[in-house]
Design a protein around this motif. Structure first.
Motif, PDB file in Angstrom:
ATOM      1  N   VAL A   1       0.841  -1.206   0.000  1.00  0.00           N
ATOM      2  CA  VAL A   1       0.000   0.000   0.000  1.00  0.00           C
ATOM      3  C   VAL A   1       0.872   1.251   0.000  1.00  0.00           C
ATOM      4  O   VAL A   1       0.633   2.201  -0.743  1.00  0.00           O
ATOM      5  CB  VAL A   1      -0.942  -0.013   1.224  1.00  0.00           C
ATOM      6  CG1 VAL A   1      -1.650   1.329   1.367  1.00  0.00           C
ATOM      7  CG2 VAL A   1      -1.962  -1.142   1.097  1.00  0.00           C
ATOM      8  N   VAL A   2       1.925   1.246   0.832  1.00  0.00           N
ATOM      9  CA  VAL A   2       2.799   2.422   0.922  1.00  0.00           C
ATOM     10  C   VAL A   2       3.576   2.622  -0.373  1.00  0.00           C
ATOM     11  O   VAL A   2       3.737   3.751  -0.851  1.00  0.00           O
ATOM     12  CB  VAL A   2       3.742   2.286   2.130  1.00  0.00           C
ATOM     13  CG1 VAL A   2       4.763   3.420   2.142  1.00  0.00           C
ATOM     14  CG2 VAL A   2       2.936   2.297   3.432  1.00  0.00           C
ATOM     15  N   THR A   3       4.070   1.531  -0.946  1.00  0.00           N
ATOM     16  CA  THR A   3       4.875   1.667  -2.172  1.00  0.00           C
ATOM     17  C   THR A   3       4.053   2.130  -3.367  1.00  0.00           C
ATOM     18  O   THR A   3       4.617   2.590  -4.364  1.00  0.00           O
ATOM     19  CB  THR A   3       5.535   0.317  -2.523  1.00  0.00           C
ATOM     20  OG1 THR A   3       4.529  -0.704  -2.611  1.00  0.00           O
ATOM     21  CG2 THR A   3       6.559  -0.071  -1.470  1.00  0.00           C
ATOM     22  N   ARG A   4       2.717   2.012  -3.290  1.00  0.00           N
ATOM     23  CA  ARG A   4       1.874   2.483  -4.398  1.00  0.00           C
ATOM     24  C   ARG A   4       1.634   3.995  -4.321  1.00  0.00           C
ATOM     25  O   ARG A   4       0.843   4.536  -5.098  1.00  0.00           O
ATOM     26  CB  ARG A   4       0.530   1.758  -4.385  1.00  0.00           C
ATOM     27  CG  ARG A   4       0.617   0.282  -4.720  1.00  0.00           C
ATOM     28  CD  ARG A   4       1.238   0.046  -6.090  1.00  0.00           C
ATOM     29  NE  ARG A   4       1.188  -1.353  -6.472  1.00  0.00           N
ATOM     30  CZ  ARG A   4       2.086  -2.256  -6.152  1.00  0.00           C
ATOM     31  NH1 ARG A   4       3.159  -1.896  -5.452  1.00  0.00           N
ATOM     32  NH2 ARG A   4       1.960  -3.506  -6.542  1.00  0.00           N
ATOM     33  N   THR A   5       2.285   4.690  -3.394  1.00  0.00           N
ATOM     34  CA  THR A   5       2.187   6.148  -3.329  1.00  0.00           C
ATOM     35  C   THR A   5       2.977   6.744  -4.488  1.00  0.00           C
ATOM     36  O   THR A   5       4.194   6.577  -4.564  1.00  0.00           O
ATOM     37  CB  THR A   5       2.728   6.668  -1.989  1.00  0.00           C
ATOM     38  OG1 THR A   5       2.057   6.019  -0.912  1.00  0.00           O
ATOM     39  CG2 THR A   5       2.538   8.173  -1.878  1.00  0.00           C
ATOM     40  N   ASN A   6       2.300   7.422  -5.408  1.00  0.00           N
ATOM     41  CA  ASN A   6       2.984   7.906  -6.612  1.00  0.00           C
ATOM     42  C   ASN A   6       3.589   9.291  -6.384  1.00  0.00           C
ATOM     43  O   ASN A   6       3.208  10.023  -5.459  1.00  0.00           O
ATOM     44  CB  ASN A   6       2.039   7.918  -7.822  1.00  0.00           C
ATOM     45  CG  ASN A   6       0.783   8.719  -7.557  1.00  0.00           C
ATOM     46  OD1 ASN A   6       0.854   9.920  -7.273  1.00  0.00           O
ATOM     47  ND2 ASN A   6      -0.381   8.067  -7.652  1.00  0.00           N
TER      48      ASN A   6
ATOM     49  N   ILE B   1      -6.180   4.034  -5.248  1.00  0.00           N
ATOM     50  CA  ILE B   1      -5.091   3.058  -5.401  1.00  0.00           C
ATOM     51  C   ILE B   1      -4.805   2.370  -4.064  1.00  0.00           C
ATOM     52  O   ILE B   1      -4.633   1.137  -3.998  1.00  0.00           O
ATOM     53  CB  ILE B   1      -3.828   3.759  -5.940  1.00  0.00           C
ATOM     54  CG1 ILE B   1      -4.069   4.243  -7.380  1.00  0.00           C
ATOM     55  CG2 ILE B   1      -2.618   2.831  -5.887  1.00  0.00           C
ATOM     56  CD1 ILE B   1      -2.938   5.089  -7.935  1.00  0.00           C
ATOM     57  N   TRP B   2      -4.739   3.148  -2.979  1.00  0.00           N
ATOM     58  CA  TRP B   2      -4.507   2.549  -1.666  1.00  0.00           C
ATOM     59  C   TRP B   2      -5.616   1.564  -1.299  1.00  0.00           C
ATOM     60  O   TRP B   2      -5.343   0.462  -0.798  1.00  0.00           O
ATOM     61  CB  TRP B   2      -4.414   3.646  -0.605  1.00  0.00           C
ATOM     62  CG  TRP B   2      -3.124   4.399  -0.624  1.00  0.00           C
ATOM     63  CD1 TRP B   2      -1.939   3.993  -1.153  1.00  0.00           C
ATOM     64  CD2 TRP B   2      -2.889   5.707  -0.064  1.00  0.00           C
ATOM     65  NE1 TRP B   2      -0.979   4.961  -0.979  1.00  0.00           N
ATOM     66  CE2 TRP B   2      -1.527   6.014  -0.314  1.00  0.00           C
ATOM     67  CE3 TRP B   2      -3.686   6.633   0.587  1.00  0.00           C
ATOM     68  CZ2 TRP B   2      -0.956   7.218   0.104  1.00  0.00           C
ATOM     69  CZ3 TRP B   2      -3.124   7.822   0.998  1.00  0.00           C
ATOM     70  CH2 TRP B   2      -1.772   8.120   0.761  1.00  0.00           C
TER      71      TRP B   2
END
Length: 401
Positions: free
Chosen positions: A86-91, A131-132
């Motif tokens: 979830v954190v790595t999907r922060t764009n 996304i999150w």
């Protein structure tokens, strides 16, 4: 000949063309306002940029931490991995717009700059939250389906369809939210999506019902692969739980396939989770058994059952039967394995036969004794203690029933 008619005055007007001079003027006004803002609020801008840079650094650090969490989990399905994903999907667009929003809000930017930043921030934040949410929902489903009881099942291959449905639903909601915040009338769009969703739902209601039933099996867990269940008149072992159906290997050998929705509509007995197997049977002893012996039978049965490491639930006088005095025996064998329970039951039954034979306790099969009465009501043969019968065909011979 009349002169040719002139072009009609009511011809369709051409759509207005954006005037390049107006665009240049608007850009010039924006540039002038920005220059004045930079000149009058340079200290606040520097502070805000510093805070924004710090936010960017922190969020990038969180993304690296998320990657580490993902690398630590070998199964890639633990909750640490899910949070890391979830954190790595922060764009980067969201990170930059978060910093710009802070700068504009703290430094008092011109209305043109503030409006532009707010528009971009709305787009970035709404789609980022979508996304999150998608990663969290899909991660939870994968976590449930990745246990040892579900690994390798057909439902895992259907995760692509589930991902598509979740993605379409979340991003459709995000699009409606963005358009609504921009002042667009989304009533017609929402109505169209609703009608389309209803049409699709009616067309594929059977498929969606089985899909949701499969998800209910995963999250509610009434049974798992390898469990022994009974439903209706069928008993068997769960072999696989698929997107639309569940496969059950019946104890008689055949493979039974039933839709998930129909299976959940039935009463299911999961015999794999019980901690004991109860055995019930009735013993009938002869009416001629002495009362003292009858009083000892319950304790005798309990002793024989406990000798086989089983637990007596009931042992006692049950009923006056048609030809026997009936005793009820109920005992529990630990575990859920019939392969262990059956031999234990057999040994207990054999030990009862041996002990009753040693004690002289008779377990008769159903019998009847007929007594013959004379016309005056007195009993004639056969009955206990009767005199020896006369020779056949003699004058005193009496008929026997």
């Amino acid at each position: 000949m009349p002169a040719s008619s002139a072009p009609a005055a009511s011809a369709t007007p051409k759509p207005p063309i954006i005037n390049k001079i107006d665009v240049d003027r608007q850009f010039q006004e924006l540039a002038d306002a920005s220059a004045v803002w930079l000149h009058t609020h340079w200290l606040q801008i520097l502070i805000a940029f510093g805070a924004g840079a710090l936010i960017v650094i922190v969020l990038h650090g969180l993304r690296r931490l998320g990657n580490r969490l993902c690398s630590r989990d070998k199964s890639m399905r633990g909750w640490g991995t899910i949070l890391g994903r979830v954190v790595t999907r922060t764009n980067n667009f969201f990170i930059i717009m978060l910093a710009c929003k802070l700068v504009v809000g703290y430094a008092g930017a011109p209305s043109q700059v503030d409006t532009t930043v707010n528009f971009l921030w709305t787009v970035a934040s709404v789609f980022q939250f979508a996304i999150w949410a998608r990663e969290l929902i899909l991660g939870a489903i994968e976590h449930r389906t990745s246990s040892e009881h579900y690994s390798g099942e057909a439902l895992l291959s259907a995760l692509g369809l589930i991902r598509l449905l979740v993605t379409v639903a979340l991003f459709a909601i995000a699009l409606v939210v963005v358009l609504s915040n921009l002042g667009v009338n989304v009533t017609g769009l929402v109505a169209g999506l609703g009608v389309g969703g209803i049409a699709i739902g009616l067309a594929a209601q059977g498929i969606f019902a089985d899909l949701f039933a499969a998800l209910a099996i995963i999250f509610d867990r009434p049974f798992r692969r390898g469990d022994k269940i009974s439903y209706g008149t069928t008993s068997g072992v769960i072999e696989s739980i698929g997107l639309k159906s569940t496969r059950i290997r019946a104890f008689t050998g055949e493979l039974r396939i039933i839709s998930n929705r129909q299976l959940l509509d039935k009463e299911i007995q999961n015999t794999s989770v019980r901690d004991h197997i109860r055995i019930n049977f009735t013993l009938g002893v002869a009416y001629e058994t002495p009362p003292d012996t009858l009083a000892r039978i319950p304790a005798l049965l309990k002793e024989l059952v406990e000798a086989e490491n089983a637990k007596v639930a009931r042992s006692g006088f049950e009923n006056f039967g048609a030809s026997t005095l009936d005793f009820a025996l109920q005992f529990d064998i630990p575990g859920d394995d019939w392969a262990t329970a059956h031999p234990t039951r057999d040994r207990i039954m054999v030990s009862i036969m041996r002990r009753f034979a040693a004690e002289g306790i008779n377990l008769p099969y159903p019998t009847q004794t007929t007594f013959t009465a004379a016309p005056d009501g007195s009993l004639v043969m056969p009955y206990a203690g009767a005199p020896t019968a006369p020779a056949a065909g003699g004058p005193d011979a009496a008929p026997h029933s």
